[in-house]
Scaffold this active site. Structure first.
Site, PDB file in Angstrom:
ATOM      1  N   HIS A   1       0.894  -1.145   0.162  1.00  0.00           N
ATOM      2  CA  HIS A   1      -0.104   0.041   0.054  1.00  0.00           C
ATOM      3  C   HIS A   1       0.855   1.268   0.126  1.00  0.00           C
ATOM      4  O   HIS A   1       0.720   2.188   1.016  1.00  0.00           O
ATOM      5  CB  HIS A   1      -1.084  -0.003   0.928  1.00  0.00           C
ATOM      6  CG  HIS A   1      -0.847  -0.288   2.534  1.00  0.00           C
ATOM      7  ND1 HIS A   1       0.309   0.584   2.984  1.00  0.00           N
ATOM      8  CD2 HIS A   1      -1.129  -1.291   3.551  1.00  0.00           C
ATOM      9  CE1 HIS A   1       0.474   0.010   4.240  1.00  0.00           C
ATOM     10  NE2 HIS A   1      -0.575  -0.913   4.700  1.00  0.00           N
TER      11      HIS A   1
ATOM     12  N   HIS B   1      -4.602  -8.742  15.177  1.00  0.00           N
ATOM     13  CA  HIS B   1      -4.654  -7.470  14.202  1.00  0.00           C
ATOM     14  C   HIS B   1      -5.489  -7.801  13.593  1.00  0.00           C
ATOM     15  O   HIS B   1      -5.497  -8.899  12.669  1.00  0.00           O
ATOM     16  CB  HIS B   1      -3.262  -7.036  13.872  1.00  0.00           C
ATOM     17  CG  HIS B   1      -2.926  -5.974  12.912  1.00  0.00           C
ATOM     18  ND1 HIS B   1      -4.159  -4.878  13.162  1.00  0.00           N
ATOM     19  CD2 HIS B   1      -2.220  -5.512  11.941  1.00  0.00           C
ATOM     20  CE1 HIS B   1      -3.736  -3.859  12.390  1.00  0.00           C
ATOM     21  NE2 HIS B   1      -2.451  -4.243  11.570  1.00  0.00           N
TER      22      HIS B   1
ATOM     23  N   GLU C   1      -5.925  -5.868  10.274  1.00  0.00           N
ATOM     24  CA  GLU C   1      -5.525  -5.378   9.047  1.00  0.00           C
ATOM     25  C   GLU C   1      -5.456  -6.913   8.196  1.00  0.00           C
ATOM     26  O   GLU C   1      -4.843  -7.896   8.610  1.00  0.00           O
ATOM     27  CB  GLU C   1      -4.157  -4.733   9.043  1.00  0.00           C
ATOM     28  CG  GLU C   1      -4.078  -4.351   7.615  1.00  0.00           C
ATOM     29  CD  GLU C   1      -3.081  -3.032   7.691  1.00  0.00           C
ATOM     30  OE1 GLU C   1      -2.235  -2.907   8.783  1.00  0.00           O
ATOM     31  OE2 GLU C   1      -2.834  -2.302   6.691  1.00  0.00           O
TER      32      GLU C   1
ATOM     33  N   ASP D   1      -3.632  -8.194   5.988  1.00  0.00           N
ATOM     34  CA  ASP D   1      -2.283  -9.082   5.734  1.00  0.00           C
ATOM     35  C   ASP D   1      -2.243 -10.129   6.700  1.00  0.00           C
ATOM     36  O   ASP D   1      -1.604 -11.050   6.624  1.00  0.00           O
ATOM     37  CB  ASP D   1      -1.054  -8.071   5.590  1.00  0.00           C
ATOM     38  CG  ASP D   1      -1.088  -7.116   6.575  1.00  0.00           C
ATOM     39  OD1 ASP D   1      -1.819  -6.823   7.052  1.00  0.00           O
ATOM     40  OD2 ASP D   1       0.226  -6.802   6.746  1.00  0.00           O
TER      41      ASP D   1
ATOM     42  N   HIS E   1      -0.186  -0.664  15.199  1.00  0.00           N
ATOM     43  CA  HIS E   1      -0.323   0.689  14.846  1.00  0.00           C
ATOM     44  C   HIS E   1      -1.844   0.716  14.583  1.00  0.00           C
ATOM     45  O   HIS E   1      -2.326   2.084  13.844  1.00  0.00           O
ATOM     46  CB  HIS E   1       0.704   0.713  13.516  1.00  0.00           C
ATOM     47  CG  HIS E   1       0.090  -0.089  12.474  1.00  0.00           C
ATOM     48  ND1 HIS E   1      -0.063   0.253  11.192  1.00  0.00           N
ATOM     49  CD2 HIS E   1      -0.316  -1.287  12.252  1.00  0.00           C
ATOM     50  CE1 HIS E   1      -0.563  -0.563  10.306  1.00  0.00           C
ATOM     51  NE2 HIS E   1      -0.536  -1.704  11.070  1.00  0.00           N
TER      52      HIS E   1
ATOM     53  N   ASP F   1       2.540  -6.446  14.037  1.00  0.00           N
ATOM     54  CA  ASP F   1       3.171  -5.536  13.140  1.00  0.00           C
ATOM     55  C   ASP F   1       4.714  -5.202  13.995  1.00  0.00           C
ATOM     56  O   ASP F   1       5.708  -4.540  13.171  1.00  0.00           O
ATOM     57  CB  ASP F   1       2.354  -4.479  12.658  1.00  0.00           C
ATOM     58  CG  ASP F   1       1.458  -4.896  11.475  1.00  0.00           C
ATOM     59  OD1 ASP F   1       2.156  -5.627  10.744  1.00  0.00           O
ATOM     60  OD2 ASP F   1       0.329  -4.354  11.493  1.00  0.00           O
TER      61      ASP F   1
ATOM     62  N   TYR G   1      11.421  -0.029   8.087  1.00  0.00           N
ATOM     63  CA  TYR G   1       9.815  -0.296   8.599  1.00  0.00           C
ATOM     64  C   TYR G   1       9.085   0.547   9.383  1.00  0.00           C
ATOM     65  O   TYR G   1       8.125   1.065   9.298  1.00  0.00           O
ATOM     66  CB  TYR G   1      10.004  -1.841   8.840  1.00  0.00           C
ATOM     67  CG  TYR G   1       8.582  -2.524   9.203  1.00  0.00           C
ATOM     68  CD1 TYR G   1       7.812  -3.163   8.582  1.00  0.00           C
ATOM     69  CD2 TYR G   1       8.030  -2.332  10.594  1.00  0.00           C
ATOM     70  CE1 TYR G   1       6.695  -3.825   8.716  1.00  0.00           C
ATOM     71  CE2 TYR G   1       6.995  -2.923  11.013  1.00  0.00           C
ATOM     72  CZ  TYR G   1       6.249  -3.696  10.030  1.00  0.00           C
ATOM     73  OH  TYR G   1       5.099  -4.343  10.593  1.00  0.00           O
TER      74      TYR G   1
ATOM     75  N   HIS H   1       5.986  -9.663  10.371  1.00  0.00           N
ATOM     76  CA  HIS H   1       6.670  -9.430   9.053  1.00  0.00           C
ATOM     77  C   HIS H   1       8.173  -9.794   9.053  1.00  0.00           C
ATOM     78  O   HIS H   1       8.780  -9.163   9.961  1.00  0.00           O
ATOM     79  CB  HIS H   1       6.388  -8.201   8.439  1.00  0.00           C
ATOM     80  CG  HIS H   1       4.692  -7.751   8.086  1.00  0.00           C
ATOM     81  ND1 HIS H   1       4.446  -8.374   6.946  1.00  0.00           N
ATOM     82  CD2 HIS H   1       4.142  -6.761   8.857  1.00  0.00           C
ATOM     83  CE1 HIS H   1       3.105  -7.698   6.922  1.00  0.00           C
ATOM     84  NE2 HIS H   1       2.869  -6.928   7.923  1.00  0.00           N
TER      85      HIS H   1
HETATM   86 FE1  FEO Z   1      -0.948  -3.705  10.136  1.00  0.00          FE
HETATM   87 FE2  FEO Z   1       1.126  -6.081   8.500  1.00  0.00          FE
HETATM   88  O1  FEO Z   1      -0.459  -5.040   9.031  1.00  0.00           O
END
Ligand code: FEO
Length: 401
Positions: free
Chosen positions: A28, A82, A84, A86, A152, A171, A197, A230
């Protein structure tokens, strides 16, 4: 699955079952030339828990990794750290395979998942709301949950395996990099990736990070390993990334100046070069960054530890150059704390870029340390000398910090 198809074990009974997105080049807007990973973790005890999932297109890869360890039907609990997508994107596939599994997450997580997955049967999912200190016993291992709101997203949470002292940090503490290795003692430059990051994802949340580090301290937990969602797992000296987050969140800088600009017919470029000469003459480190020749995510990483940033723009149609506008829009969202700035640029008749850039920098939280400087059409010898002196003055500000 090809590479990395063997079990990847963090410690006895704790496995990485994520997916490697080798070819992701844009997350993104965050440029990811080395791809990323979506890390999910399987904890096999008397009860079995899956912590987080992966981006939806990788659900099959995650399920296959789980199958190499146990029959997915044996999963009792799914922890959603989380919302989100992903990390939650494969939740519908998981809940379809194991409809009886119970999901654990924060209240905000429940709200978010219900809005993302109403068409996937969220109403039928058994969801338990947890908060900081809530525990889930798996037999010999205990999961403790730590809310991490705005690290986040409002729903963000971390899961701590008490007996193994492993923090599954979602994250936080991650990096966007795809490699065939999973641990920081197997890979070089993890800290550089982690800094980029942090700058692009977590920079707006410095105060929250400092509070979070305090909460972890108050909980009095030891941390032997940090496993983010990640990139690479911090197996060797995990304290180094907590310490780095503390520094970045506190706005710690190193003595350097950034000259970030774009140019239309070369005049603003000439000004930028003279400013660089002025800074260089003082012995202060300086970097010249052309916005259209560098990825925004790399520029932001440079800003992370830069105390002073000079921004240059030509005037186009009474305003700033479009590429400078894009850079400043991205910067404003990240709102770095405690930075200083000055502006320069060129124009043909009406001008307008310097004032527009100054306004945006102030909105991004920067303190302007001197009035902007602009030249008409082409800088002459005097104009270039003024740029060189501007470089000397901002270098003096850096030296005095
Ligand atoms: Fe906030 Fe890796 O997603």
């Amino acid at each position: 699955m090809g590479e990395n198809s063997e079990r990847i074990t963090l410690t006895k009974g704790v496995y990485w079952v994520g997916a490697i997105d080798w070819n992701l080049r844009d997350f993104h807007g965050y440029v990811t030339p080395r791809g990323t990973t979506y890390n999910a973790y399987l904890i096999v005890d008397e009860k079995v828990a899956l912590v987080d999932t992966v981006n939806a297109e990788f659900a099959g890869e995650m399920m296959e990794r789980i199958r190499q360890i146990i029959d997915p039907a044996k999963i009792d609990y799914v922890v959603a750290n989380h919302v989100e997508m992903d990390h939650s994107g494969s939740l519908p596939a998981v809940m379809e395979a194991i409809p009886g599994a119970k999901i654990y997450g924060t209240r905000q997580c429940k709200n978010g998942l219900s809005q993302y997955y109403h068409a996937h049967g969220f109403d039928r999912w058994d969801f338990e709301i947890v908060e900081t200190g809530s525990e889930l016993n798996l037999g010999t291992k205990t999961l403790m949950f730590i809310e991490a709101a705005m690290l986040h997203w409002p729903d963000s949470m971390h899961t701590y395996i008490k007996e193994d002292k492993i923090l599954l940090s979602n994250d936080a503490f991650g990096q966007h990099v795809a490699t065939s290795n999973r641990f920081n003692d197997e890979v070089d430059d993890v800290m550089e990736d982690a800094a980029e990051y942090y700058a692009n994802i977590l920079m707006p949340f410095g105060k929250v990070i400092l509070k979070y580090v305090g909460t972890v301290g108050e909980l009095g937990i030891g941390i032997d390993m940090i496993a983010p969602c990640h990139g690479i797992i911090w197996r060797k000296d995990p304290g180094q990334i907590i310490e780095a987050y503390g520094r970045w969140a506190s706005g710690e800088n190193i003595p350097k100046v950034l000259v970030i600009y774009d140019t239309m017919w070369g005049s603003t470029h000439m000004m930028a070069r003279s400013i660089v000469e002025g800074v260089t003459s003082t012995g202060v480190d300086v970097k010249l960054i052309n916005i259209r020749k560098n990825d925004l995510s790399k520029i932001i990483k440079e800003i992370l530890d830069a105390p002073v940033v000079l921004v240059g723009s030509p005037t186009l149609n009474n305003g700033m150059f479009p590429s400078v506008g894009e850079f400043l829009t991205y910067l404003k969202g990240l709102h770095p704390a405690g930075k200083k700035a000055a502006v320069f640029g060129s124009y043909g008749w009406g001008g307008g870029a310097v004032k527009a850039v100054e306004k945006e920098l102030e909105a991004a939280g920067f303190e302007l340390i001197e009035p902007g400087f602009q030249v008409r059409y082409r800088p002459d010898k005097e104009g270039l000398e003024k740029c060189r002196m501007m470089g000397e003055r901002v270098a003096a500000v850096v030296k005095a910090m």
